[in-house]
Design a protein around this motif. Sequence first.
Motif, PDB file in Angstrom:
ATOM      1  N   ARG A  32       0.833  -1.203   0.000  1.00  0.00           N
ATOM      2  CA  ARG A  32       0.000   0.000   0.000  1.00  0.00           C
ATOM      3  C   ARG A  32       0.873   1.261   0.000  1.00  0.00           C
ATOM      4  NH1 ARG A  32      -1.802   3.536   3.607  1.00  0.00           N
ATOM      5  NH2 ARG A  32      -0.783   2.454   5.349  1.00  0.00           N
ATOM      6  N   LYS A  33       1.919   1.260   0.833  1.00  0.00           N
ATOM      7  CA  LYS A  33       2.797   2.427   0.905  1.00  0.00           C
ATOM      8  C   LYS A  33       3.579   2.606  -0.393  1.00  0.00           C
ATOM      9  CE  LYS A  33       3.413   2.638   5.912  1.00  0.00           C
ATOM     10  NZ  LYS A  33       4.383   2.615   7.040  1.00  0.00           N
ATOM     11  N   MET A  34       3.941   1.492  -1.035  1.00  0.00           N
ATOM     12  CA  MET A  34       4.630   1.605  -2.318  1.00  0.00           C
ATOM     13  C   MET A  34       3.702   2.216  -3.370  1.00  0.00           C
ATOM     14  SD  MET A  34       6.133  -1.395  -4.808  1.00  0.00           S
ATOM     15  CE  MET A  34       4.458  -1.781  -5.331  1.00  0.00           C
ATOM     16  N   TYR A  35       2.449   1.810  -3.346  1.00  0.00           N
ATOM     17  CA  TYR A  35       1.498   2.338  -4.314  1.00  0.00           C
ATOM     18  C   TYR A  35       1.318   3.849  -4.117  1.00  0.00           C
ATOM     19  CZ  TYR A  35      -2.848   3.050  -6.877  1.00  0.00           C
ATOM     20  OH  TYR A  35      -3.809   3.524  -7.740  1.00  0.00           O
ATOM     21  N   LEU A  36       1.241   4.280  -2.848  1.00  0.00           N
ATOM     22  CA  LEU A  36       1.121   5.716  -2.567  1.00  0.00           C
ATOM     23  C   LEU A  36       2.353   6.464  -3.056  1.00  0.00           C
ATOM     24  CD1 LEU A  36      -0.383   5.658   1.065  1.00  0.00           C
ATOM     25  CD2 LEU A  36      -1.557   6.276  -1.073  1.00  0.00           C
ATOM     26  N   ASN A  37       3.535   5.879  -2.824  1.00  0.00           N
ATOM     27  CA  ASN A  37       4.782   6.512  -3.261  1.00  0.00           C
ATOM     28  C   ASN A  37       4.837   6.601  -4.768  1.00  0.00           C
ATOM     29  OD1 ASN A  37       7.925   5.910  -4.067  1.00  0.00           O
ATOM     30  ND2 ASN A  37       7.719   7.367  -2.356  1.00  0.00           N
ATOM     31  N   LYS A  38       4.300   5.583  -5.426  1.00  0.00           N
ATOM     32  CA  LYS A  38       4.300   5.574  -6.893  1.00  0.00           C
ATOM     33  C   LYS A  38       3.382   6.662  -7.415  1.00  0.00           C
ATOM     34  CE  LYS A  38       4.221   2.110 -10.577  1.00  0.00           C
ATOM     35  NZ  LYS A  38       5.672   1.950 -10.663  1.00  0.00           N
ATOM     36  N   GLN A  39       2.256   6.850  -6.741  1.00  0.00           N
ATOM     37  CA  GLN A  39       1.316   7.887  -7.168  1.00  0.00           C
ATOM     38  C   GLN A  39       1.898   9.286  -6.988  1.00  0.00           C
ATOM     39  OE1 GLN A  39      -1.691   7.306  -8.702  1.00  0.00           O
ATOM     40  NE2 GLN A  39      -0.951   5.178  -8.670  1.00  0.00           N
TER      41      GLN A  39
END
Length: 549
Positions: free
Chosen positions: A535-542
């Motif tokens: 989830r945190k990786m997805y936020l960072n990617k966004q």
Amino acid sequence: MNRTTAKTIWKAVILILILMSVSLVMFQTIQISGSQSEHINDLSRGWYYIQEGEKTEITLPAEIKSTDKVILYHENAENYQKEFLMFKGAEYQPVIYAGDCEIYRYDDEGVKRNNTVLNNMICMVEIPEGITGLLEMHFSPDGEGSCRIPAITAGTWKAQIRALLARNIYSILMNGILLSMGILLLGLSLVMCVMKMDGKRLRYISGFLIVCSMWGLTDSPFIQFLFVYDEVIINANFYFFMLIVTPMMRYIRTIPEMQKYRTLSVFIYFAYFNIIMQSVLVYTEKFTFFELLPITHIFYVVGIITIIILLLKEKRKSQNRDLIVCLKAFAAEGITGAVTIILYAMEFPLYQNLFQIGILLFVLILLYNLAKELVQNMKYRTEADIYRRLSEEDKLTGLKNRRAFDLMLQNIEKNRNDYKEAVMIFSDLNGLKYVNDHFGHAQGDRQIIGAAECIRKAFGELGYCYRIGGDEFCVIITNAVEKDEYEARLCDEIHRYNNENKSVHELSVAYGVSSISREDGTLRTVAEWKNEADRKMYLNKQEGKAGRR
């Protein structure tokens, strides 16, 4: 016989020859140095005894037929003042007089010994200063009315001890070699245990060598003389001898085909029972160890014959190499052991030397087989380890693959309390599809390899790095550091990579960091842990922050 086997046999033969040569050189050196530095007088001549009123001169050693006490006289006692007489013949209860003074009397009150042991006992007595007159030696004949008077020497204490050591150096050296081999093999067996290899057989061989060598050392006339034939040394000698059979039996039971025979277990238990039974009988003064010794001899003969019969029986059914090797080893040990017992019964003084040769042959045969097995096992383990690493390695990047990642998570799930500080970092390449579509898959692979290189350099020394998908990576760090340090490490490596590798598309990675421990100290499940990192990786990617400074 192939060339490798022949070379191994030649090496073993050369090693034995070297050991024998060293023994011989040491033996001769001690003898020569002893004879040169300290003079020993031979008292073989000048003796006489009175029989039926007549003086009869004799030269020692000599056998005198008599049912009465035999008294030998020597007229030059004053020539050997402050020197030590050394001789054997304790079985004849010797008593020595110098002039009118009794200077030695053999006392067998403490430990009752048989004739074989008494025949090998060393008697030593100092001739006092100021003695004049005759030197008398009194001997009591055996039951057959005979006295076999041994040779007698005179010299300083140092010279006599050196001469005694020279006569026993071969036995002491051989037992020292066997003891050293036993300790070395015991160490190797412990190393094998640490390496999670089966070192049981090696331990049994080392136990056999240690017990045999200690039996040989405590049976040495030189060692027993140094300890003044103390009862503790004598009893220890018997206990070591009674224990010799147990490591042999236990070694045989490690062969799969022999494990079904309860006879071997019975022999092992009987060996322990024999020790306990003899101890009780001796310490209650019902018998002596010497009187009970035939029981151990019979037990050993029956045991070795039984082992050989069982090995032959199984050999007919199976061509297992272990069976053939054990047959050869026990045949060598059985033959030398049987001859040793016969020589002991015949009161032959060098019976132990033959037994030591048998032990050496026995051990060399078994060690040769174990060495071959060890090489094969090491080869198998090495190959298995290579296959395992290959099966858990990503071929493109060299990182561990998804299989290794799943195995690690299974281990963490089972032992979560051991990973309370563990941290998971999910990362994903930014723009890989764009690179593949516009610059080709080869350029895309270079981006994946570059990302793997950055992740390895950033976290390789902290934990385990995995490529778990096409452009997906994961790092599991077992000992956590400050959270900000993870971002700094990864961004620094990406920045360095982009400066050193001018590419059509800069490398950019999104990441997410999750700790297995919540803020309240409770532990997440592995599934919750993965979802949090993802989830945190997805936020960072966004947010599009990865790779930018």
